[in-house]
Design a protein around this motif. Structure first.
Motif, PDB file in Angstrom:
ATOM      1  N   GLY A  13     -22.776 -37.230 -19.247  1.00  0.00           N
ATOM      2  CA  GLY A  13     -23.211 -37.793 -20.578  1.00  0.00           C
ATOM      3  C   GLY A  13     -23.305 -39.517 -20.375  1.00  0.00           C
ATOM      4  N   PHE A  14     -22.329 -40.247 -20.848  1.00  0.00           N
ATOM      5  CA  PHE A  14     -22.531 -41.933 -20.758  1.00  0.00           C
ATOM      6  C   PHE A  14     -22.889 -42.225 -19.434  1.00  0.00           C
ATOM      7  N   VAL A  15     -22.367 -41.830 -18.583  1.00  0.00           N
ATOM      8  CA  VAL A  15     -22.613 -42.323 -17.106  1.00  0.00           C
ATOM      9  C   VAL A  15     -24.139 -42.177 -16.653  1.00  0.00           C
ATOM     10  N   THR A  16     -24.922 -41.497 -17.411  1.00  0.00           N
ATOM     11  CA  THR A  16     -26.406 -41.577 -17.028  1.00  0.00           C
ATOM     12  C   THR A  16     -27.309 -42.803 -17.462  1.00  0.00           C
ATOM     13  N   GLY A  17     -26.528 -43.570 -18.142  1.00  0.00           N
ATOM     14  CA  GLY A  17     -27.095 -44.943 -18.686  1.00  0.00           C
ATOM     15  C   GLY A  17     -26.442 -46.092 -18.004  1.00  0.00           C
ATOM     16  N   GLY A  18     -26.814 -47.441 -17.964  1.00  0.00           N
ATOM     17  CA  GLY A  18     -25.946 -48.565 -17.838  1.00  0.00           C
ATOM     18  C   GLY A  18     -25.737 -48.660 -16.299  1.00  0.00           C
ATOM     19  N   PRO A  19     -24.669 -49.434 -15.975  1.00  0.00           N
ATOM     20  CA  PRO A  19     -24.468 -49.683 -14.626  1.00  0.00           C
ATOM     21  C   PRO A  19     -24.033 -48.309 -13.910  1.00  0.00           C
ATOM     22  N   LEU A  20     -23.659 -47.694 -14.458  1.00  0.00           N
ATOM     23  CA  LEU A  20     -22.725 -46.201 -13.966  1.00  0.00           C
ATOM     24  C   LEU A  20     -24.099 -45.534 -13.662  1.00  0.00           C
ATOM     25  N   GLY A  21     -25.097 -45.368 -14.767  1.00  0.00           N
ATOM     26  CA  GLY A  21     -26.335 -44.603 -14.381  1.00  0.00           C
ATOM     27  C   GLY A  21     -27.071 -45.056 -13.093  1.00  0.00           C
ATOM     28  N   ALA A  22     -26.965 -46.367 -12.855  1.00  0.00           N
ATOM     29  CA  ALA A  22     -27.858 -47.127 -11.911  1.00  0.00           C
ATOM     30  C   ALA A  22     -27.057 -46.432 -10.572  1.00  0.00           C
ATOM     31  N   LEU A  23     -25.606 -46.294 -10.497  1.00  0.00           N
ATOM     32  CA  LEU A  23     -25.198 -45.990  -9.330  1.00  0.00           C
ATOM     33  C   LEU A  23     -25.082 -44.280  -9.184  1.00  0.00           C
ATOM     34  N   LEU A  24     -25.345 -43.876 -10.298  1.00  0.00           N
ATOM     35  CA  LEU A  24     -25.506 -42.331 -10.178  1.00  0.00           C
ATOM     36  C   LEU A  24     -26.807 -42.214  -9.669  1.00  0.00           C
TER      37      LEU A  24
END
Length: 247
Positions: A13-24
């Motif tokens: 969910g939320f990890v697909t955006g922001g800085p975590l999304g960049a790492l993902l």
């Protein structure tokens, strides 16, 4: 192509955006099992997801990123640190998930992790019970070698602060790894001079905040770890009750 589905699980969910999304985004192009692959924009703004909507995938990836950041704190990851984390993962999540997670750690080690931004994204989107369990796991990882150095304590304190976890909760989690009366009081978050009624009230509050059902949506393995934490709270309370001859 590598598979990371068993580690990540469902619920991205939320990890697909922001800085975590960049790492993902480092892993996009891999084949995910039971996870919808999402195109990641490394420049995406901070997610506006509603706090408390954390999925298993969000929790797992957040744990992996923060664990890697902890190991990288001194500039490089030691083989001994990897062994400790590997043992921790195997104990909590199984052999197959551990193999996949270690592959992700290797990739994460090759990039810069913006700790503050990552923690703030987690803080905004993850509910308090999940954040507390996340910190519990990080303390376990730091303690895996039988000793927590000053640098690790400082980093854990920084992460706890960035995640919005108060000092009482941090001290409680840290004290769960010691077996003495002083630590029992710290687990409940009260001084040894507290009255019996204050001890009972603190116990009820801790029991409510840390009930395993609060993280059951993250998976049975996470719930099991939460049960261990819940048991330590009960053990601490019983230790104090015995010492005080409380009913």
């Amino acid at each position: 192509m590598a598979k990371y589905g068993k580690w990540i699980g469902a619920g991205l969910g939320f990890v697909t955006g922001g800085p975590l999304g960049a790492l993902l985004g480092l892993f996009i192009g891999s084949l995910f099992d039971n996870v919808k692959t999402v195109t990641i924009d490394p420049n995406a703004p901070h997610t506006d997801s509603t706090p408390g909507s954390t999925g298993r995938g969000d929790f797992m990836f957040s744990l992996l990123v923060l664990a890697t950041a902890m190991m990288k704190a001194d500039g490089r990851i030691m083989r001994s640190e990897l062994d400790y984390v590997k043992a921790f993962l195997k104990r909590n999540f199984g052999v197959e998930a551990t193999q996949e997670a270690m592959g992700m750690i290797k990739k994460l080690n090759e990039t810069s992790i913006p700790l503050r931004e990552v923690c703030m994204q987690i803080r905004y989107n993850m509910d308090p019970a999940a954040r507390t369990q996340l910190l519990y796991f990080l303390v376990e990882i730091a303690k895996a070698d039988g000793n927590v150095c000053t640098e690790e304590i400082r980093l854990l304190e920084q992460i706890a602060d960035l995640l919005g976890i108060d000092r009482r909760t941090f001290d409680s989690i840290k004290s769960m790894h010691y077996d003495d009366l002083e630590s029992a009081y710290k687990i409940l978050g009260v001084p040894a001079t507290a009255s019996d009624e204050e001890v009972k009230k603190a116990y009820r509050k801790m029991a409510l905040e840390n009930h395993p059902d609060k993280v059951s949506h993250l998976g049975e393995d996470i719930r099991k770890a939460a049960e261990e934490k819940f048991t330590q709270i009960n053990v601490a309370y019983e230790k104090i009750k015995k010492q005080r001859n409380m009913n």
